[in-house]
Write a protein that holds these residues in place. Structure first.
Motif, PDB file in Angstrom:
ATOM      1  N   PRO A   1      56.157  33.422  31.219  1.00 20.70           N
ATOM      2  CA  PRO A   1      56.930  33.643  29.990  1.00 20.70           C
ATOM      3  C   PRO A   1      56.937  32.441  29.046  1.00 20.70           C
ATOM      4  O   PRO A   1      57.548  32.492  27.978  1.00 20.70           O
ATOM      5  N   PHE A   2      56.253  31.364  29.429  1.00 20.05           N
ATOM      6  CA  PHE A   2      56.246  30.123  28.652  1.00 20.05           C
ATOM      7  C   PHE A   2      54.948  30.013  27.844  1.00 20.05           C
ATOM      8  O   PHE A   2      53.974  30.699  28.115  1.00 20.05           O
ATOM      9  N   TYR A   3      54.994  29.092  26.855  1.00 19.28           N
ATOM     10  CA  TYR A   3      53.764  28.775  26.141  1.00 19.28           C
ATOM     11  C   TYR A   3      53.643  27.261  26.093  1.00 19.28           C
ATOM     12  O   TYR A   3      54.579  26.558  25.676  1.00 19.28           O
ATOM     13  N   ARG A   4      52.505  26.780  26.523  1.00 21.47           N
ATOM     14  CA  ARG A   4      52.270  25.351  26.604  1.00 21.47           C
ATOM     15  C   ARG A   4      52.297  24.729  25.205  1.00 21.47           C
ATOM     16  O   ARG A   4      51.652  25.226  24.282  1.00 21.47           O
ATOM     17  N   PRO A   5      53.101  23.655  24.976  1.00 20.81           N
ATOM     18  CA  PRO A   5      53.106  22.980  23.676  1.00 20.81           C
ATOM     19  C   PRO A   5      51.692  22.641  23.232  1.00 20.81           C
ATOM     20  O   PRO A   5      50.903  22.082  23.998  1.00 20.81           O
ATOM     21  N   THR A   6      51.391  22.991  21.983  1.00 25.01           N
ATOM     22  CA  THR A   6      50.013  23.022  21.495  1.00 25.01           C
ATOM     23  C   THR A   6      49.856  22.156  20.255  1.00 25.01           C
ATOM     24  O   THR A   6      50.689  22.198  19.348  1.00 25.01           O
ATOM     25  N   VAL A   7      48.770  21.383  20.227  1.00 26.29           N
ATOM     26  CA  VAL A   7      48.415  20.593  19.050  1.00 26.29           C
ATOM     27  C   VAL A   7      47.039  21.040  18.573  1.00 26.29           C
ATOM     28  O   VAL A   7      46.078  21.064  19.353  1.00 26.29           O
ATOM     29  N   LEU A   8      46.966  21.396  17.294  1.00 29.59           N
ATOM     30  CA  LEU A   8      45.712  21.755  16.643  1.00 29.59           C
ATOM     31  C   LEU A   8      45.407  20.725  15.571  1.00 29.59           C
ATOM     32  O   LEU A   8      46.296  20.343  14.796  1.00 29.59           O
ATOM     33  N   ALA A   9      44.168  20.271  15.496  1.00 31.36           N
ATOM     34  CA  ALA A   9      43.763  19.291  14.476  1.00 31.36           C
ATOM     35  C   ALA A   9      42.672  19.893  13.603  1.00 31.36           C
ATOM     36  O   ALA A   9      41.981  20.839  14.002  1.00 31.36           O
ATOM     37  N   GLY A  10      42.522  19.317  12.405  1.00 32.53           N
ATOM     38  CA  GLY A  10      41.501  19.803  11.486  1.00 32.53           C
ATOM     39  C   GLY A  10      41.652  21.278  11.184  1.00 32.53           C
ATOM     40  O   GLY A  10      40.667  22.018  11.135  1.00 32.53           O
ATOM     41  N   VAL A  11      42.854  21.702  10.949  1.00 30.50           N
ATOM     42  CA  VAL A  11      43.137  23.135  10.824  1.00 30.50           C
ATOM     43  C   VAL A  11      42.800  23.624   9.416  1.00 30.50           C
ATOM     44  O   VAL A  11      43.299  23.067   8.427  1.00 30.50           O
ATOM     45  N   PRO A  12      41.971  24.658   9.278  1.00 31.49           N
ATOM     46  CA  PRO A  12      41.673  25.199   7.944  1.00 31.49           C
ATOM     47  C   PRO A  12      42.932  25.783   7.289  1.00 31.49           C
ATOM     48  O   PRO A  12      43.839  26.268   7.978  1.00 31.49           O
ATOM     49  N   ALA A  13      42.950  25.761   5.979  1.00 30.36           N
ATOM     50  CA  ALA A  13      44.128  26.229   5.251  1.00 30.36           C
ATOM     51  C   ALA A  13      44.412  27.699   5.467  1.00 30.36           C
ATOM     52  O   ALA A  13      45.559  28.144   5.323  1.00 30.36           O
ATOM     53  N   ASP A  14      43.382  28.483   5.825  1.00 29.98           N
ATOM     54  CA  ASP A  14      43.600  29.915   6.015  1.00 29.98           C
ATOM     55  C   ASP A  14      43.813  30.297   7.476  1.00 29.98           C
ATOM     56  O   ASP A  14      43.925  31.474   7.806  1.00 29.98           O
ATOM     57  N   ALA A  15      43.878  29.315   8.369  1.00 31.12           N
ATOM     58  CA  ALA A  15      44.144  29.603   9.772  1.00 31.12           C
ATOM     59  C   ALA A  15      45.590  30.060   9.934  1.00 31.12           C
ATOM     60  O   ALA A  15      46.508  29.457   9.359  1.00 31.12           O
ATOM     61  N   PRO A  16      45.859  31.106  10.718  1.00 35.13           N
ATOM     62  CA  PRO A  16      47.219  31.647  10.790  1.00 35.13           C
ATOM     63  C   PRO A  16      48.253  30.658  11.312  1.00 35.13           C
ATOM     64  O   PRO A  16      49.406  30.691  10.877  1.00 35.13           O
ATOM     65  N   ALA A  17      47.870  29.757  12.233  1.00 33.71           N
ATOM     66  CA  ALA A  17      48.841  28.799  12.768  1.00 33.71           C
ATOM     67  C   ALA A  17      49.252  27.763  11.733  1.00 33.71           C
ATOM     68  O   ALA A  17      50.288  27.103  11.881  1.00 33.71           O
ATOM     69  N   TYR A  18      48.454  27.601  10.681  1.00 35.40           N
ATOM     70  CA  TYR A  18      48.797  26.693   9.583  1.00 35.40           C
ATOM     71  C   TYR A  18      49.436  27.440   8.426  1.00 35.40           C
ATOM     72  O   TYR A  18      50.401  26.978   7.820  1.00 35.40           O
ATOM     73  N   ARG A  19      48.926  28.611   8.139  1.00 37.16           N
ATOM     74  CA  ARG A  19      49.347  29.371   6.952  1.00 37.16           C
ATOM     75  C   ARG A  19      50.703  30.054   7.142  1.00 37.16           C
ATOM     76  O   ARG A  19      51.498  30.162   6.216  1.00 37.16           O
ATOM     77  N   ASP A  20      50.980  30.540   8.359  1.00 35.83           N
ATOM     78  CA  ASP A  20      52.131  31.398   8.609  1.00 35.83           C
ATOM     79  C   ASP A  20      53.137  30.715   9.536  1.00 35.83           C
ATOM     80  O   ASP A  20      52.817  29.758  10.234  1.00 35.83           O
ATOM     81  N   GLU A  21      54.351  31.255   9.569  1.00 36.79           N
ATOM     82  CA  GLU A  21      55.354  30.780  10.519  1.00 36.79           C
ATOM     83  C   GLU A  21      54.965  31.255  11.914  1.00 36.79           C
ATOM     84  O   GLU A  21      54.786  32.449  12.154  1.00 36.79           O
ATOM     85  N   VAL A  22      54.869  30.316  12.860  1.00 36.86           N
ATOM     86  CA  VAL A  22      54.451  30.658  14.218  1.00 36.86           C
ATOM     87  C   VAL A  22      55.640  31.071  15.072  1.00 36.86           C
ATOM     88  O   VAL A  22      55.578  32.016  15.838  1.00 36.86           O
ATOM     89  N   PHE A  23      56.732  30.368  14.991  1.00 38.34           N
ATOM     90  CA  PHE A  23      57.915  30.560  15.826  1.00 38.34           C
ATOM     91  C   PHE A  23      57.555  30.390  17.304  1.00 38.34           C
ATOM     92  O   PHE A  23      57.947  31.152  18.165  1.00 38.34           O
ATOM     93  N   GLY A  24      56.804  29.342  17.543  1.00 39.54           N
ATOM     94  CA  GLY A  24      56.398  28.963  18.883  1.00 39.54           C
ATOM     95  C   GLY A  24      56.034  27.488  18.876  1.00 39.54           C
ATOM     96  O   GLY A  24      55.964  26.854  17.812  1.00 39.54           O
ATOM     97  N   PRO A  25      55.771  26.879  20.035  1.00 40.10           N
ATOM     98  CA  PRO A  25      55.554  25.436  20.129  1.00 40.10           C
ATOM     99  C   PRO A  25      54.140  25.018  19.728  1.00 40.10           C
ATOM    100  O   PRO A  25      53.328  24.597  20.563  1.00 40.10           O
TER     101      PRO A  25
END
Length: 486
Positions: free
Chosen positions: A360-384
């Motif tokens: 039921p958990f999600y491992r804290p995640t770091v993304l680098a070099g994220v494109p502007a249209d990537a959903p984790a950058y563009r939208d609210e994730v409501f996750g770690p």
């Protein structure tokens, strides 16, 4: 021993001033373990009709009561929260899945909200106005009547209480619909606290239920003010429906908040703060830092430190361990978070750490070099999930931070605080923190976002609460009737 939340008092019931049994029930569960928390009654639109009718009737006497009466109830509610802190902490950790760092302060925060509401009851009732006529002219604050409150799962006590407490203090009645997933800590608890505090019956109604119950509250013509905290999509739907009856809506909605890290910032301190902003309560906070905008000269060090913190955070059952990160509220939301991460990696983002569900958990995640249209950058994730993007100048940082429909919180990290203030003035946001992360809230401070994050500061601080939960009425008084020409 009888406790505040003894199920014998409320199990299978809704609260309309008394605990009333209803045909349908719902058992809430711990997101970490699936263990049952409690069984609440499920309300229907008909229950909304009867509750609003009762609330209208009882509200008149409550509004006419002396301010000291209302303040006394709020002060006693604060005491009840404080006296039952261990039970509240345990319940919050179990039902909301919050780690101890989040669950532990909830009783104290709730008590402070009630104390501030008690002070609000004694605020001046209005202003004495000048007039060109021989009369007494004044503007006074009067209660709106019945306030509808629809609260979310992530911080179910505070995000209900910061509307419920001031609304009651100012002489209103309240109909509250908690999120069904946290209906005990976000609904039953508040009803039990105010019962214990001596709130007269019929002023607070707690109606757990589905979308149909929320729609009935929004549509009811005798609920002139609505306070909603939740997603932007739901907030837009509520605003559109409320417009049919010209209702006032106080909307605290989603966010995709940015932390801007300038080249002169303390990298380790900024990364630690950024991690708190992204991973606290598994990122399930509207103010969470979704976007880390970092000057290109320090980005490599910042990403490395952020990833080091993320990788070291411990996942676990928050009610029975000292885990740093608890579960995502349910499987649907967990899977949504994972899909946003995988889609962002497919779009070109680099996965530095995390990126995997663990039960039921999600491992804290770091993304680098994220494109502007990537959903984790563009939208609210409501996750770690923390998305890192670089910039080369202040102008570019402003452009990146502003390139979002949201406008809730902003953090700026720099040793030159005046530069930080000047930069922040160019970025639309309801909340700005220089040299701090984006998750900040105090009962005495106005809270709210702009753009798709809401319709401005509608909670927190006496001025905002007076505006939110009263009407401004003009009153004149003459010693005798003037002589009109006909």
């Amino acid at each position: 021993m009888t406790t505040l939340l003894d199920p014998a008092a409320w199990s299978g019931r809704v609260f309309d001033g008394t605990w009333r049994a209803v045909p349908a029930t719902l058992t809430t569960t711990e997101p970490a373990t699936g263990t049952a928390v409690g069984t609440v009654g499920v309300a229907t639109p008909d229950d909304v009709l009867s509750s609003v009718a009762t609330a209208r009737q009882t509200q008149r006497a409550w509004a006419a009561a002396g301010y000291h009466v209302r303040a006394g109830v709020l002060r006693r509610a604060a005491q009840v929260f404080s006296e039952n802190a261990p039970e509240i902490t345990d319940l919050f950790a179990r039902e909301a899945g919050a780690p101890q760092r989040v669950a532990g302060p909830q009783a104290a925060i709730s008590a402070e909200e009630c104390f501030e509401a008690a002070a609000l009851a004694a605020m001046p009732a209005g202003d004495l106005l000048r007039s060109m006529q021989p009369r007494l002219s004044m503007a006074r604050r009067v209660p709106v009547g019945v306030v509808g409150v629809i609260a979310p799962f992530n911080s179910p006590i505070l995000l209900a209480l910061r509307a419920v407490a001031p609304a009651l203090a100012l002489g209103n009645a309240v109909v509250l619909k908690p999120d069904p997933r946290t209906a005990v800590v976000g609904g039953v608890l508040l009803a039990r606290v105010f019962e214990a505090a001596g709130l007269p019956a019929g002023l607070l109604h707690v109606l757990p239920g589905g979308v149909d119950v929320g729609e009935a509250i929004v549509a009811h013509p005798d609920v002139p003010v609505l306070a909603f905290t939740g997603s932007t999509g739901a907030g837009k739907a509520i605003a559109a429906a409320a417009a049919a009856n010209l209702k006032r809506t106080h909307l605290e909605l989603g966010g995709n908040s940015a932390s801007v890290v300038l080249e002169d910032a303390d990298v380790d301190a900024a990364a630690a703060a950024g991690a708190w902003g992204s991973f606290r309560h598994a990122g399930q906070i509207c103010m969470a830092t979704g976007r880390h905008l970092v000057h290109e000269s320090i980005a490599e060090r910042y990403v490395a430190r952020l990833a080091e913190v993320a990788a070291g955070l411990r996942l676990g059952d928050p009610a029975r361990t000292d885990a740093d990160v608890g579960p995502i509220i349910d499987a649907t939301q967990r899977d949504r978070v994972h899909r946003m991460v995988t889609d962002s990696v497919a779009a070109g983002a680099r996965l530095v750490t995390g990126g995997e569900p663990e039960g039921p958990f999600y491992r804290p995640t770091v993304l680098a070099g994220v494109p502007a249209d990537a959903p984790a950058y563009r939208d609210e994730v409501f996750g770690p999930v923390a998305s890192v993007v670089t910039f080369a100048s202040d102008d570019e940082a402003v452009a990146l931070a502003s390139d979002t429909p949201y406008g809730l919180a902003l953090g700026v990290f720099t040793r030159d605080v005046m530069r930080g203030l000047a930069l922040a003035e160019r970025i639309p946001a309801g909340l700005v923190h220089i040299n701090d992360q984006t998750i900040n809230d105090e009962p005495v401070a106005p809270f709210g976002g702009v753009g798709h994050s809401g319709n401005g500061a509608r909670h927190g601080g006496h001025e905002a609460n007076l505006e939110a939960f009263t009407e401004l009425q003009w009153v004149t008084v003459r010693g005798s009737v003037p002589d009109y020409p006909w």
